[in-house]
Write a protein that holds these residues in place. Structure first.
Motif, PDB file in Angstrom:
ATOM      1  N   ASP A   1       0.869  -1.163  -0.243  1.00 54.12           N
ATOM      2  CA  ASP A   1      -0.030   0.116   0.022  1.00 54.12           C
ATOM      3  C   ASP A   1       0.801   1.174  -0.018  1.00 54.12           C
ATOM      4  OD1 ASP A   1      -2.288  -1.482  -0.046  1.00 54.12           O
ATOM      5  OD2 ASP A   1      -2.610  -1.616   2.347  1.00 54.12           O
TER       6      ASP A   1
ATOM      7  N   LYS B   1       1.664   6.777  -4.558  1.00 53.23           N
ATOM      8  CA  LYS B   1       0.246   6.179  -5.048  1.00 53.23           C
ATOM      9  C   LYS B   1       0.297   6.027  -6.593  1.00 53.23           C
ATOM     10  CE  LYS B   1      -3.018   8.378  -1.492  1.00 53.23           C
ATOM     11  NZ  LYS B   1      -4.048   8.957  -1.463  1.00 53.23           N
TER      12      LYS B   1
ATOM     13  N   ASN C   1      -4.665   4.138  -2.459  1.00 56.41           N
ATOM     14  CA  ASN C   1      -3.565   3.796  -3.166  1.00 56.41           C
ATOM     15  C   ASN C   1      -3.302   4.465  -4.521  1.00 56.41           C
ATOM     16  OD1 ASN C   1      -2.478   2.104  -1.164  1.00 56.41           O
ATOM     17  ND2 ASN C   1      -3.794   0.414  -1.874  1.00 56.41           N
TER      18      ASN C   1
END
Length: 206
Positions: free
Chosen positions: A17, A46, A118
């Motif tokens: 993550d 991300k 994410n």
């Protein structure tokens, strides 16, 4: 690995993550020097989703509010994830305002209320096509005509909006000789005429 960039609970597996982590690396140098340990902070960024706003169309005079609950599609998921990892609803806006001229406009999406742990978002704007409004014609002076009566066949328009001043151009409506003639609506005139279009019933026999 430790989560959140601090040495808290050690993770049981390699993190996937997005977030900050501390990596602790230990290595045995030799039997005399023992084990050396070093720590590094790492960041998993991300992934980026492309959020594509759906194209839409309106008729001149309609409000953007009628399609403000637009649609958006996402691409760029990893790890076989789907849109189910996204929560929240985009807020749509456009440079079109009600009674804006016929043409193409842009639809944008504000993603501030959309969350995906994410993922970040890259928005691809959609297009808004504003199409001409179809007018309705009512024909005048075409019944009970007589030779040389001095009348002309004309047409009036309905289905106008915003108090627009638009008239219809008629050709062939001035015949006064005995016989069957045809009047034809050939176009529209007025400052806002480009926002309208002739529909059916553009000819009238008399």
């Amino acid at each position: 690995f430790y989560a959140s960039g601090t040495k808290g609970q050690e993770l049981s597996s390699e993190p996937k993550d997005a977030g900050n982590y501390i990596v602790k690396i230990s290595a045995t140098v030799d039997n005399n020097l023992g084990t050396e340990t070093t720590e590094k902070q790492v960041t998993i960024k991300k992934a980026t989703l492309t959020a594509t706003v759906e194209n839409k169309s309106l008729t001149y005079g309609e409000s953007f509010e009628t399609i403000k609950d637009n649609a958006i599609s996402y691409s760029g998921f990893v790890n076989q994830e789907t849109a189910s990892v996204i929560s929240g609803t985009p807020k749509y806006s456009s440079d079109y305002t009600t009674f804006g001229a016929v043409g193409e406009y842009t639809i944008d999406a504000d993603m501030n209320n959309v969350v995906a742990a994410n993922y970040g978002f890259k928005v691809v704007s959609g297009s808004l096509d504003v199409n001409p409004r179809e007018v309705t014609l009512t024909w005048n002076n075409y019944q009970n005509r007589t030779y040389e009566d001095g009348e002309s066949v004309t047409a009036t328009i309905s289905n106008l909006v915003n108090e627009d001043k638009v008239t219809v151009v008629v050709s062939g409506g001035d015949e006064t000789e005995v016989g069957i003639h045809t009047a034809t609506a050939t176009g529209l005139m007025g400052e806002k005429a480009a926002n309208y279009t002739l529909g059916t019933g553009t000819t009238q026999n008399y």
